[in-house]
Design a protein around this motif. Structure first.
Motif, PDB file in Angstrom:
ATOM      1  N   LEU A  92      69.715  65.509  44.554  1.00  0.00           N
ATOM      2  CA  LEU A  92      69.908  65.347  46.006  1.00  0.00           C
ATOM      3  C   LEU A  92      68.614  65.610  46.763  1.00  0.00           C
ATOM      4  CD1 LEU A  92      71.642  64.938  48.516  1.00  0.00           C
ATOM      5  CD2 LEU A  92      72.294  67.363  48.375  1.00  0.00           C
ATOM      6  N   VAL A  93      67.927  66.685  46.381  1.00  0.00           N
ATOM      7  CA  VAL A  93      66.652  67.000  47.024  1.00  0.00           C
ATOM      8  C   VAL A  93      65.649  65.871  46.797  1.00  0.00           C
ATOM      9  CG1 VAL A  93      64.670  68.556  47.010  1.00  0.00           C
ATOM     10  CG2 VAL A  93      66.993  69.488  46.887  1.00  0.00           C
ATOM     11  N   ALA A  94      65.586  65.385  45.556  1.00  0.00           N
ATOM     12  CA  ALA A  94      64.650  64.298  45.240  1.00  0.00           C
ATOM     13  C   ALA A  94      64.996  63.042  46.038  1.00  0.00           C
ATOM     14  CB  ALA A  94      64.693  64.001  43.739  1.00  0.00           C
ATOM     15  N   PHE A  95      66.297  62.771  46.162  1.00  0.00           N
ATOM     16  CA  PHE A  95      66.726  61.597  46.930  1.00  0.00           C
ATOM     17  C   PHE A  95      66.307  61.706  48.393  1.00  0.00           C
ATOM     18  CE2 PHE A  95      69.977  59.772  49.751  1.00  0.00           C
ATOM     19  CZ  PHE A  95      69.785  58.422  49.470  1.00  0.00           C
ATOM     20  N   VAL A  99      63.828  63.506  49.625  1.00  0.00           N
ATOM     21  CA  VAL A  99      62.362  63.443  49.743  1.00  0.00           C
ATOM     22  C   VAL A  99      61.868  62.009  49.604  1.00  0.00           C
ATOM     23  CG1 VAL A  99      60.177  64.107  48.685  1.00  0.00           C
ATOM     24  CG2 VAL A  99      61.992  65.810  48.979  1.00  0.00           C
ATOM     25  N   PHE A 100      62.273  61.364  48.500  1.00  0.00           N
ATOM     26  CA  PHE A 100      61.798  60.002  48.260  1.00  0.00           C
ATOM     27  C   PHE A 100      62.402  59.017  49.249  1.00  0.00           C
ATOM     28  CE2 PHE A 100      61.233  61.764  43.843  1.00  0.00           C
ATOM     29  CZ  PHE A 100      59.850  61.766  43.883  1.00  0.00           C
ATOM     30  N   GLY A 101      63.631  59.294  49.679  1.00  0.00           N
ATOM     31  CA  GLY A 101      64.243  58.437  50.697  1.00  0.00           C
ATOM     32  C   GLY A 101      63.479  58.484  52.005  1.00  0.00           C
ATOM     33  N   THR A 102      63.008  59.669  52.371  1.00  0.00           N
ATOM     34  CA  THR A 102      62.211  59.811  53.588  1.00  0.00           C
ATOM     35  C   THR A 102      60.893  59.051  53.477  1.00  0.00           C
ATOM     36  OG1 THR A 102      63.167  62.000  54.023  1.00  0.00           O
ATOM     37  CG2 THR A 102      61.097  61.449  55.145  1.00  0.00           C
ATOM     38  N   PHE A 103      60.221  59.208  52.311  1.00  0.00           N
ATOM     39  CA  PHE A 103      58.978  58.472  52.099  1.00  0.00           C
ATOM     40  C   PHE A 103      59.233  56.966  52.136  1.00  0.00           C
ATOM     41  CE2 PHE A 103      57.148  62.414  50.282  1.00  0.00           C
ATOM     42  CZ  PHE A 103      55.922  62.385  50.935  1.00  0.00           C
ATOM     43  N   SER A 104      60.348  56.553  51.569  1.00  0.00           N
ATOM     44  CA  SER A 104      60.692  55.130  51.555  1.00  0.00           C
ATOM     45  C   SER A 104      60.884  54.602  52.965  1.00  0.00           C
ATOM     46  CB  SER A 104      61.961  54.898  50.737  1.00  0.00           C
ATOM     47  OG  SER A 104      62.363  53.543  50.793  1.00  0.00           O
ATOM     48  N   PHE A 105      61.570  55.373  53.803  1.00  0.00           N
ATOM     49  CA  PHE A 105      61.820  54.945  55.179  1.00  0.00           C
ATOM     50  C   PHE A 105      60.517  54.864  55.978  1.00  0.00           C
ATOM     51  CE2 PHE A 105      62.633  56.016  59.652  1.00  0.00           C
ATOM     52  CZ  PHE A 105      63.497  54.974  59.986  1.00  0.00           C
ATOM     53  N   THR A 156      60.973  53.950  47.035  1.00  0.00           N
ATOM     54  CA  THR A 156      62.322  53.374  47.034  1.00  0.00           C
ATOM     55  C   THR A 156      62.931  53.435  45.643  1.00  0.00           C
ATOM     56  OG1 THR A 156      61.773  51.881  48.860  1.00  0.00           O
ATOM     57  CG2 THR A 156      63.693  51.322  47.538  1.00  0.00           C
ATOM     58  N   ALA A 157      62.128  53.100  44.620  1.00  0.00           N
ATOM     59  CA  ALA A 157      62.624  53.143  43.242  1.00  0.00           C
ATOM     60  C   ALA A 157      63.006  54.567  42.848  1.00  0.00           C
ATOM     61  CB  ALA A 157      61.564  52.591  42.289  1.00  0.00           C
ATOM     62  N   LEU A 158      62.168  55.544  43.209  1.00  0.00           N
ATOM     63  CA  LEU A 158      62.460  56.943  42.871  1.00  0.00           C
ATOM     64  C   LEU A 158      63.682  57.451  43.635  1.00  0.00           C
ATOM     65  CD1 LEU A 158      58.836  58.392  42.753  1.00  0.00           C
ATOM     66  CD2 LEU A 158      60.351  57.923  40.817  1.00  0.00           C
ATOM     67  N   ALA A 159      63.843  57.015  44.873  1.00  0.00           N
ATOM     68  CA  ALA A 159      65.017  57.412  45.655  1.00  0.00           C
ATOM     69  C   ALA A 159      66.288  56.862  45.031  1.00  0.00           C
ATOM     70  CB  ALA A 159      64.875  56.927  47.093  1.00  0.00           C
ATOM     71  N   LEU A 160      66.257  55.612  44.585  1.00  0.00           N
ATOM     72  CA  LEU A 160      67.439  55.004  43.955  1.00  0.00           C
ATOM     73  C   LEU A 160      67.756  55.673  42.629  1.00  0.00           C
ATOM     74  CD1 LEU A 160      66.769  51.218  44.718  1.00  0.00           C
ATOM     75  CD2 LEU A 160      68.454  52.736  45.796  1.00  0.00           C
ATOM     76  N   ILE A 161      66.728  56.015  41.850  1.00  0.00           N
ATOM     77  CA  ILE A 161      66.950  56.718  40.582  1.00  0.00           C
ATOM     78  C   ILE A 161      67.569  58.088  40.835  1.00  0.00           C
ATOM     79  CG2 ILE A 161      65.782  57.798  38.619  1.00  0.00           C
ATOM     80  CD1 ILE A 161      63.736  55.498  38.749  1.00  0.00           C
TER      81      ILE A 161
END
Length: 206
Positions: free
Chosen positions: A90-93, A95-101, A66-71
């Motif tokens: 955008l790609v990082a968001f 990827v990390f957003g998916t892991f966060s979910f 979640t922290a990496l997605a927000l960053i």
């Protein structure tokens, strides 16, 4: 009649009912199915054990992703003039957003706080309860009353021979339904009980 109803997110419901013939009926239902099991209450330990477990890895994965997605989202917004940096952010968001979910979905089972009624013979957990659904007071009252009922029929000298045989038969039927013993074994033991019905105490096994 003693009854406790517990609801779990999103659609699961568990209902425990102790009826007059000394059996606990356990019904678990969701949107897709419903199952009901009957258990002789004196097959259970009189008091439940407490089980607590915290999945640190799941919680850590959620917080970190979640922290990496927000960053990544922040970088993407603040560097809109740079196509290369914005695209990578955008790609990082994503990827990390998916892991966060995914980790957020798993958070429901990351912390378990349960009361467990065990089989008094095998010590295997049979009934699992939340200690606070629908409220802590309601659960404590249910547990205390169930304990009273179990102790009241723990093969005391107050039970008649027929009452003891009735309890033994319910135990046997429960074991057969759980595939612990076969139908042939059940019939053999029942016949043995009948042959020895004149004894002051009716044993199940020799």
């Amino acid at each position: 009649m003693l009854k406790l109803e517990q609801r779990y997110f999103p659609f699961k419901k568990v209902v425990l009912t102790v009826n007059d013939d000394r059996e606990l009926e356990f019904t678990s239902s969701s949107l897709s199915n419903s199952t009901t099991t009957s258990i002789p209450i004196d097959n259970l330990t009189s008091r439940p054990t407490t089980y607590r477990h915290l999945k640190v890895v799941t919680i850590s994965a959620f917080l970190l992703s979640t922290a990496l997605a927000l960053i990544s989202l922040y970088i993407m917004i603040t560097t809109a003039d740079s196509e290369d940096t914005g695209a990578k952010a955008l790609v990082a968001f994503l990827v990390f957003g998916t892991f966060s979910f995914v980790s957020m979905v798993k958070l429901q089972g990351a912390y378990k706080n349960l009361l467990i009624f065990n089989d008094r013979r095998t010590s295997e957990g049979i009934i699992f309860l939340s200690p606070s659904k629908p409220s802590k007071k309601a659960v404590e009252e249910f547990v205390d009353e169930l304990e009273r009922k179990i102790k009241a029929i723990e093969y005391s000298n107050k039970l008649s021979k027929n009452e003891k045989v009735s309890i033994y038969l319910r135990h046997l039927k429960f074991l057969a339904s759980e595939k612990v013993i076969t139908e042939d074994e059940l019939n053999t033991i029942v016949e043995r009980l009948r042959r020895r019905s004149s004894a002051s105490v009716v044993p199940i096994y020799n």
